[in-house]
Write an enzyme that holds these catalytic residues in place. Structure first.
Site, PDB file in Angstrom:
ATOM      1  N   ASN A 135      28.989  38.341  27.164  1.00  0.00           N
ATOM      2  CA  ASN A 135      30.408  38.361  26.807  1.00  0.00           C
ATOM      3  C   ASN A 135      30.557  38.982  25.423  1.00  0.00           C
ATOM      4  O   ASN A 135      29.722  38.789  24.542  1.00  0.00           O
ATOM      5  CB  ASN A 135      30.990  36.950  26.786  1.00  0.00           C
ATOM      6  N   TRP A 183      36.414  30.615  17.849  1.00  0.00           N
ATOM      7  CA  TRP A 183      36.471  30.690  19.307  1.00  0.00           C
ATOM      8  C   TRP A 183      37.589  29.788  19.801  1.00  0.00           C
ATOM      9  O   TRP A 183      37.409  28.564  19.900  1.00  0.00           O
ATOM     10  CB  TRP A 183      35.142  30.198  19.905  1.00  0.00           C
ATOM     11  N   ASP A 198      47.984  34.509  10.322  1.00  0.00           N
ATOM     12  CA  ASP A 198      47.600  35.064  11.628  1.00  0.00           C
ATOM     13  C   ASP A 198      48.658  35.986  12.229  1.00  0.00           C
ATOM     14  O   ASP A 198      49.733  36.179  11.665  1.00  0.00           O
ATOM     15  CB  ASP A 198      47.262  33.914  12.579  1.00  0.00           C
TER      16      ASP A 198
HETATM   17  C1  LIG Z   1      42.473  41.644  15.568  1.00  0.00           C
HETATM   18  C2  LIG Z   1      42.237  40.565  16.569  1.00  0.00           C
HETATM   19  C3  LIG Z   1      41.818  39.310  16.154  1.00  0.00           C
HETATM   20  C4  LIG Z   1      41.598  38.292  17.055  1.00  0.00           C
HETATM   21  N1  LIG Z   1      41.163  37.076  16.603  1.00  0.00           N
HETATM   22  C5  LIG Z   1      40.860  36.096  17.487  1.00  0.00           C
HETATM   23  C6  LIG Z   1      40.323  34.859  17.034  1.00  0.00           C
HETATM   24  O1  LIG Z   1      40.157  34.622  15.839  1.00  0.00           O
HETATM   25  N2  LIG Z   1      39.998  33.920  17.972  1.00  0.00           N
HETATM   26  C7  LIG Z   1      40.173  34.144  19.319  1.00  0.00           C
HETATM   27  O2  LIG Z   1      39.835  33.277  20.116  1.00  0.00           O
HETATM   28  N3  LIG Z   1      40.714  35.310  19.774  1.00  0.00           N
HETATM   29  C8  LIG Z   1      41.057  36.291  18.878  1.00  0.00           C
HETATM   30  N4  LIG Z   1      41.563  37.477  19.324  1.00  0.00           N
HETATM   31  C9  LIG Z   1      41.815  37.665  20.771  1.00  0.00           C
HETATM   32  C10 LIG Z   1      40.521  37.878  21.543  1.00  0.00           C
HETATM   33  O3  LIG Z   1      39.767  38.913  20.981  1.00  0.00           O
HETATM   34  C11 LIG Z   1      40.814  38.208  22.994  1.00  0.00           C
HETATM   35  O4  LIG Z   1      41.479  37.095  23.568  1.00  0.00           O
HETATM   36  C12 LIG Z   1      39.566  38.513  23.816  1.00  0.00           C
HETATM   37  O5  LIG Z   1      39.938  38.762  25.142  1.00  0.00           O
HETATM   38  C13 LIG Z   1      38.587  37.392  23.775  1.00  0.00           C
HETATM   39  O6  LIG Z   1      37.483  37.721  24.549  1.00  0.00           O
HETATM   40  P1  LIG Z   1      36.897  36.695  25.612  1.00  0.00           P
HETATM   41  O7  LIG Z   1      37.981  36.435  26.597  1.00  0.00           O
HETATM   42  O8  LIG Z   1      35.732  37.406  26.185  1.00  0.00           O
HETATM   43  O9  LIG Z   1      36.510  35.446  24.868  1.00  0.00           O
HETATM   44  C14 LIG Z   1      41.809  38.512  18.422  1.00  0.00           C
HETATM   45  C15 LIG Z   1      42.240  39.774  18.853  1.00  0.00           C
HETATM   46  C16 LIG Z   1      42.461  40.789  17.946  1.00  0.00           C
HETATM   47  C17 LIG Z   1      42.907  42.127  18.437  1.00  0.00           C
HETATM   48 MN   LIG Z   2      35.159  37.995  28.152  1.00  0.00          MN
END
Ligand SMILES: Cc1cc2nc3c(=O)[nH]c(=O)nc-3n(C[C@H](O)[C@H](O)[C@H](O)COP(=O)(O)O)c2cc1C
Ligand SMILES: [Mn+2]
Length: 501
Positions: free
Chosen positions: A170, A188, A280
């Site tokens: 992932n 996370w 945020d």
């Molecule tokens: C600039 C940016 C910052 C982000 N920060 C976070 C964060 O701090 N924590 C989080 O859970 N998702 C954050 N996200 C959203 C996740 O990257 C997004 O939900 C992604 O799909 C997570 O991947 P996963 O589903 O494989 O866990 C952020 C997205 C962007 C574009």
């Molecule tokens: Mn994913």
């Protein structure tokens, strides 16, 4: 169109296209860069390469994704919808009929097969390897973004983990608050795959963080793919060539060979600390909350590594284009599950989880409600707080047009659905965290089948008269105002079509 091979290639392209400004003045990553970038983003300005961030010898790249044009350049397309078209092509594959069809089908299948990441033996990301006492996050120009942030945050990482049971990879983008030279928190959130990998571990989980990637691979970390799909595979598909990976030096993971910087380490399941607050993308500070601690076992990097960053805050910010890319790229997948959907739009001001506008080909009573509930059951869209449903002919990207139908077609007593369900981790409005109210607004046309009076006819000029006026326009001697094409092309929706991306 070829896509950038790595961050340097991307910086070169931006520079050639007049899309990058080098800032040689010494600038402080503590707040000062945020204020500069905030002004630049809001003015639709260029990517910025801060060559002398205070306290670091590594340049800082920011606002690389800050406009639609740059986003398209990074993806090698003319319009973001072109990316979706390629995915749609594969998703909509039918059993081939005849030879030409078969050959075409094989090509598509090959493009999927070629998307898988490829392991290579050497990578530029490991030119410098720092372990033990040499590990020091202090060498990087990590930004403290907003005045209420207690520490600097790494904001544009691709965080790599493996499911402890299946071994599936992932990749996600999660902010990382610096604790000290060798540790950070890992943000996370509760609904994310990265967190699921962490929760599935018994003791500790290896983690690698890639910083400074080609734009498509960097984007892929933010893409909301189902858990069992490797984000690097999506990156490979969109790039048209596989992401190349090398074995990390101190953990059992593979990392992008072309990255500028890699952080390697582990997270102990039991070790959590108090993360935040952080200014945020909701426009508010998210409060302190417990999150796991990431302990570094190595930093590897290119000799003259460039550090990438992004600032989120009150919209619009640079991240709006990462989110718009997701909106466009995932439309074919959304339509595959809910085929009556014509288009959707997640307004930037709704910070992407607050509002979804969706147009549908309505064909039975209660259809709008069916689609609302489908959205509330679909991947990360399930966290949407408000869903507005309009008919197929409404341009969901034209908020004024949508507002017209919400006003004109809605009886609040009859057409509003109030329900409850899971909400975004960061949403501060609901009484409880993670769970609360949702609203659906059915702004489609109704009729006796849905228990209403006869629905009136919408006003439209006849095609005949529009063609006539088009033909005769110059005779009238009326100067075209604004964009002349808008009036002269005779379409009532001319301006709206221009607004449509
Ligand atoms: C600039 C940016 C910052 C982000 N920060 C976070 C964060 O701090 N924590 C989080 O859970 N998702 C954050 N996200 C959203 C996740 O990257 C997004 O939900 C992604 O799909 C997570 O991947 P996963 O589903 O494989 O866990 C952020 C997205 C962007 C574009
Ligand atoms: Mn994913």
């Amino acid at each position: 169109m070829a896509v950038p091979a790595d961050l340097r290639d991307w910086i070169d392209l931006l520079e050639r296209e007049g899309e990058l400004v080098r800032v040689s003045a010494e600038v402080d990553p503590d707040l000062e860069i945020t204020e500069i970038v905030d002004r630049t983003v809001k003015a639709g300005g260029p990517a910025l390469l801060f060559e002398n961030p205070k306290g670091s010898r590594h340049p800082l790249l920011i606002n690389q994704f800050g406009t639609e044009r740059r986003m398209c350049m990074g993806f090698g397309v003319e319009r973001l919808d072109d990316i979706a078209a390629r995915l749609e092509d594969v998703l909509e594959m039918q059993p081939p009929e005849g030879l030409i069809d078969k050959v075409r089908g094989l090509k598509k299948l090959k493009s999927i097969a070629d998307s898988r990441p490829k392991t290579v033996s050497r990578g530029a990301c490991q030119e410098v390897v720092l372990t033990g006492d040499d590990i020091d996050l202090g060498v990087l120009p990590i930004q403290r973004c907003w005045p209420g942030d207690p520490a600097p945050f790494i904001t544009l990482p691709a965080v790599i983990t493996k499911d402890p049971h299946t071994g599936g990879r992932n990749v996600g983008m999660y902010r990382m608050q610096k604790i000290d030279a060798r540790s950070t928190y890992m943000h996370w959130q509760i609904h994310k795959d990265g967190r699921a990998d962490y929760l599935a571990t018994d003791g500790k989980i290896p983690v690698a963080v890639a910083l400074g990637l080609d734009p498509i691979t960097a984007y892929s970390a933010s893409a909301p793919l189902p858990k069992h799909i490797d984000e690097f595979m999506l990156a490979g598909f969109l790039r048209g060539e596989p992401v190349e990976l090398v074995r990390a030096k101190t953990v059992d993971l593979e990392v992008p060979a072309n990255a500028e910087i890699i952080l390697e380490g582990t997270i102990e399941k039991a070790e959590v600390g108090i993360e935040g607050p952080f200014g945020d993308h909701t426009g508010y500070y998210t409060p302190e909350e417990p999150f796991p601690v990431f302990r570094l076992s190595a930093i590897t990097m290119r000799r003259d590594a460039v550090y990438p960053s992004i600032v989120v805050g009150k919209p619009p910010q640079e991240d709006q284009w990462l989110a718009k890319a997701t909106e466009r790229i995932f439309l074919p997948a959304v339509k595959l599950t809910v085929p009556e959907i014509v288009d959707y739009d997640l307004p930037v001001a709704g910070t992407f989880h607050n509002c979804v506008i969706v147009s549908i080909r309505k064909s039975f009573p209660g259809h709008a409600r069916k689609v609302m509930h489908a959205i509330w059951g679909l991947g990360m869209l399930s966290l949407s707080k408000a869903v507005v449903v309009v008919d197929a002919h409404v341009n969901v990207h034209d908020y004024e047009e949508v507002f017209f139908y919400v006003g004109a077609n809605v009886d609040p007593k009859r057409d509003i659905v109030i329900t409850e369900g899971p909400l975004d981790h960061l949403d501060h409005a609901p009484t409880l965290q993670f769970f609360g109210g949702k609203i659906g607004i059915d702004a489609t046309a109704k009729g006796p089948a849905e228990g209403t009076r006869e629905w009136p006819e919408e006003i439209e000029m006849s095609e005949e008269v529009r063609t006539l006026v088009d033909r005769r326009w110059s005779e009238y001697g009326i100067p075209a105002h604004g964009d002349g094409g808008v009036v002269q092309n005779g379409s009532r929706r001319g301006l709206r079509q221009l607004l449509r991306r």
